[in-house]
Design an enzyme around this catalytic site. Structure first.
Site, PDB file in Angstrom:
ATOM      1  N   GLY A 137       3.890  11.104  -8.604  1.00  0.00           N
ATOM      2  CA  GLY A 137       4.553   9.947  -9.207  1.00  0.00           C
ATOM      3  C   GLY A 137       5.329   9.145  -8.166  1.00  0.00           C
TER       4      GLY A 137
ATOM      5  CB  SER B  53       6.806  12.779  -2.590  1.00  0.00           C
ATOM      6  OG  SER B  53       5.677  12.083  -3.079  1.00  0.00           O
TER       7      SER B  53
ATOM      8  NE  ARG C 121      -3.994   1.898   2.253  1.00  0.00           N
ATOM      9  CZ  ARG C 121      -4.214   2.722   3.285  1.00  0.00           C
ATOM     10  NH1 ARG C 121      -3.508   2.588   4.396  1.00  0.00           N
ATOM     11  NH2 ARG C 121      -5.140   3.655   3.205  1.00  0.00           N
TER      12      ARG C 121
ATOM     13  CD  GLU D 279       3.358  12.939  -0.688  1.00  0.00           C
ATOM     14  OE1 GLU D 279       3.211  11.712  -0.866  1.00  0.00           O
ATOM     15  OE2 GLU D 279       4.035  13.642  -1.457  1.00  0.00           O
TER      16      GLU D 279
ATOM     17  CG  HIS E  67      -8.174  -3.980  -0.971  1.00  0.00           C
ATOM     18  ND1 HIS E  67      -9.213  -3.110  -1.156  1.00  0.00           N
ATOM     19  CD2 HIS E  67      -7.062  -3.202  -0.799  1.00  0.00           C
ATOM     20  CE1 HIS E  67      -8.764  -1.855  -1.095  1.00  0.00           C
ATOM     21  NE2 HIS E  67      -7.459  -1.890  -0.898  1.00  0.00           N
TER      22      HIS E  67
ATOM     23  CB  SER F  57      -6.905 -16.478   2.631  1.00  0.00           C
ATOM     24  OG  SER F  57      -7.362 -15.890   1.433  1.00  0.00           O
TER      25      SER F  57
HETATM   26  C1  HEM Z   1      -9.234   1.253  -5.794  1.00  0.00           C
HETATM   27  C2  HEM Z   1      -9.212   2.165  -4.865  1.00  0.00           C
HETATM   28  C3  HEM Z   1      -8.751   1.863  -3.461  1.00  0.00           C
HETATM   29  C4  HEM Z   1      -9.366   2.267  -2.319  1.00  0.00           C
HETATM   30  C5  HEM Z   1     -10.620   3.097  -2.216  1.00  0.00           C
HETATM   31  C6  HEM Z   1      -8.605   1.713  -1.222  1.00  0.00           C
HETATM   32  C7  HEM Z   1      -8.901   1.920   0.102  1.00  0.00           C
HETATM   33  C8  HEM Z   1      -8.271   1.281   1.159  1.00  0.00           C
HETATM   34  C9  HEM Z   1      -8.620   1.457   2.542  1.00  0.00           C
HETATM   35  C10 HEM Z   1      -9.721   2.378   3.052  1.00  0.00           C
HETATM   36  C11 HEM Z   1      -7.816   0.658   3.266  1.00  0.00           C
HETATM   37  C12 HEM Z   1      -7.794   0.521   4.796  1.00  0.00           C
HETATM   38  C13 HEM Z   1      -6.990   1.704   5.376  1.00  0.00           C
HETATM   39  C14 HEM Z   1      -7.048   1.827   6.886  1.00  0.00           C
HETATM   40  O1  HEM Z   1      -7.500   0.932   7.569  1.00  0.00           O
HETATM   41  O2  HEM Z   1      -6.615   2.882   7.388  1.00  0.00           O
HETATM   42  C15 HEM Z   1      -6.946  -0.027   2.355  1.00  0.00           C
HETATM   43  C16 HEM Z   1      -6.003  -0.956   2.704  1.00  0.00           C
HETATM   44  C17 HEM Z   1      -5.134  -1.533   1.813  1.00  0.00           C
HETATM   45  N1  HEM Z   1      -4.997  -1.202   0.485  1.00  0.00           N
HETATM   46 FE1  HEM Z   1      -6.290  -0.158  -0.623  1.00  0.00          FE
HETATM   47  N2  HEM Z   1      -7.546   1.012  -1.718  1.00  0.00           N
HETATM   48  C18 HEM Z   1      -7.590   1.088  -3.086  1.00  0.00           C
HETATM   49  C19 HEM Z   1      -6.650   0.559  -3.960  1.00  0.00           C
HETATM   50  C20 HEM Z   1      -5.517  -0.083  -3.560  1.00  0.00           C
HETATM   51  C21 HEM Z   1      -4.403  -0.382  -4.428  1.00  0.00           C
HETATM   52  C22 HEM Z   1      -4.297   0.061  -5.887  1.00  0.00           C
HETATM   53  C23 HEM Z   1      -3.486  -1.055  -3.673  1.00  0.00           C
HETATM   54  C24 HEM Z   1      -2.137  -1.585  -4.074  1.00  0.00           C
HETATM   55  C25 HEM Z   1      -1.778  -1.860  -5.292  1.00  0.00           C
HETATM   56  C26 HEM Z   1      -4.038  -1.189  -2.343  1.00  0.00           C
HETATM   57  C27 HEM Z   1      -3.471  -1.877  -1.320  1.00  0.00           C
HETATM   58  C28 HEM Z   1      -3.996  -1.958  -0.041  1.00  0.00           C
HETATM   59  C29 HEM Z   1      -3.492  -2.857   0.971  1.00  0.00           C
HETATM   60  C30 HEM Z   1      -2.453  -3.931   0.760  1.00  0.00           C
HETATM   61  C31 HEM Z   1      -4.194  -2.576   2.145  1.00  0.00           C
HETATM   62  C32 HEM Z   1      -3.965  -3.190   3.530  1.00  0.00           C
HETATM   63  C33 HEM Z   1      -2.841  -2.422   4.209  1.00  0.00           C
HETATM   64  C34 HEM Z   1      -2.479  -2.895   5.607  1.00  0.00           C
HETATM   65  O3  HEM Z   1      -3.029  -3.863   6.111  1.00  0.00           O
HETATM   66  O4  HEM Z   1      -1.617  -2.211   6.206  1.00  0.00           O
HETATM   67  N3  HEM Z   1      -5.255  -0.558  -2.309  1.00  0.00           N
HETATM   68  N4  HEM Z   1      -7.226   0.389   1.069  1.00  0.00           N
END
Ligand code: HEM
Length: 334
Positions: free
Chosen positions: A80, A84, A70, A93, A198, A251
């Site tokens: 980009g 940053s 993430r 940021e 996710h 999982s």
């Molecule tokens: C499509 C739009 C996306 C939205 C709206 C979104 C939103 C979120 C949100 C709200 C969380 C939880 C944050 C928290 O608990 O504070 C999350 C977690 C996460 N997101 Fe996304 N996300 C998106 C796309 C992506 C992309 C493109 C990636 C990576 C390529 C990604 C990777 C992750 C990962 C791996 C987690 C878990 C992080 C952790 O457990 O520390 N997400 N995302």
């Protein structure tokens, strides 16, 4: 003046380092593009060092693989992929709403950078470290082994406003999310394939609890949320907004295609996840739903598209050649 043997060795080392830096700069200036063999001559140890630090961090806490993935996403969508996001200071940021108390992994990047500054001083950028850490976070969670392109340089400024505006929100519609991807040159396939990230990691209740109670005038719980999953999420969230739930209920530490299977069973946790299949009045959803169905049925296709989309995301406005710098400390410009 007398020279000791130690002086000779350290002078030779310094010369080798200078040659290594010049080799890297030469490669970047020649192509202006990222390449998969960028450090092969100037810091071939980079893969081993990043991999072993990420493995150690994941051994201490498996979730760190997801957090590093993430971190790369949140870096690339703002100015980009230029690291940053790692800069401290008043415009950092790190304190923008999507990142504050949310993005993790900064300390892991610091330890990798320290190792690399010992092994190959002034050679490996923080932006490349973030991209490689994301790769190993995926790989060591059982995901695909895609080839990361390297040769990014580090940005000179943070952009807190950009972090507040460019990153998609879990409350956005799929059309809005798709626009935010298009703004950085990514398409609808990238939206769905990268949402598959996710399959690992967690979310705080704050970001989905509006689906669990007082949802609308007619439904207390979001009708697109599976009725067996809702009570367990409600239970988790009784502990408050900062409680964590797995984004992939089956999982959460394994990189697989269950995330897509969950969406087809109404078991997406974030509204933006479930929206990829559920909201039929959104014109983009026909396209996203077809991709979710394909990835759910064919894990190999998901792995392939995910790797390709990670490379595309990693290619968002990189600094190359003489632009930017190679930071000595990822938290501050030199
Ligand atoms: C499509 C739009 C996306 C939205 C709206 C979104 C939103 C979120 C949100 C709200 C969380 C939880 C944050 C928290 O608990 O504070 C999350 C977690 C996460 N997101 Fe996304 N996300 C998106 C796309 C992506 C992309 C493109 C990636 C990576 C390529 C990604 C990777 C992750 C990962 C791996 C987690 C878990 C992080 C952790 O457990 O520390 N997400 N995302």
């Amino acid at each position: 003046m007398e020279y000791s043997r130690g002086d000779h060795t350290s002078n030779r080392l310094k010369l080798l380092c200078k040659i290594a830096v010049l080799l890297c700069i030469g490669a970047a200036a020649a192509s202006g593009q990222l390449t998969d063999d960028y450090y092969d001559y100037c810091c071939p140890q980079v893969y081993r060092i990043v991999r072993s630090r990420v493995a150690a961090a994941m051994k201490a806490e498996m979730r760190m693989g997801a957090s590093l993935l993430r971190l790369h996403f949140h870096d690339c969508f703002v100015n980009g992929c230029d690291a940053s996001i790692l800069l401290d200071g008043s415009n950092s940021e790190k304190f923008a709403a999507p990142n504050n108390n949310s993005v993790r992994g900064y300390e892991v990047i610091d330890t990798i950078k320290a190792d690399l500054e010992s092994a190959c001083p002034g050679v490996v950028s923080c932006a490349d470290i973030v991209a490689l850490a994301a790769k190993y976070g995926v790989l060591l969670s059982g995901g695909p082994d895609y080839d990361v392109l390297l040769g990014r340089r580090d940005g000179l400024v943070a952009n807190q406003t950009g972090a507040n505006t460019n990153l998609p929100s879990p409350f956005d519609s799929i059309s809005t999310i798709t626009k935010s991807f298009q703004n950085v040159g990514l398409n609808v396939t990238d939206v769905v394939a990268l949402s598959g990230a996710h399959t690992i990691g967690r979310s705080r209740c704050l970001l989905f609890s509006s689906r669990l109670a007082n949802f609308s005038a007619t439904n207390s719980v979001d009708p697109t949320l599976d009725s067996s999953l809702a009570p367990s999420l409600q239970q988790t969230c009784r502990g408050g907004d900062n409680q964590l739930a797995a984004l992939d209920v089956n999982s959460s530490d394994v990189f697989d295609n269950h995330y897509f299977q969950n969406l087809l069973a109404n078991k997406g946790v974030l509204s933006s996840d479930q929206g990829l299949v559920s909201n039929s009045d959104d014109p983009t959803v026909a396209a996203t739903k077809a991709l979710v169905q394909a990835y759910s049925a064919n894990g190999q296709r998901f792995s392939c598209d995910f790797g390709r989309s990670m490379v595309r995301m990693g290619n968002i406005s990189p600094l190359t050649g003489k632009a930017g710098q190679i930071r000595k400390n990822c938290r501050a410009v030199n």
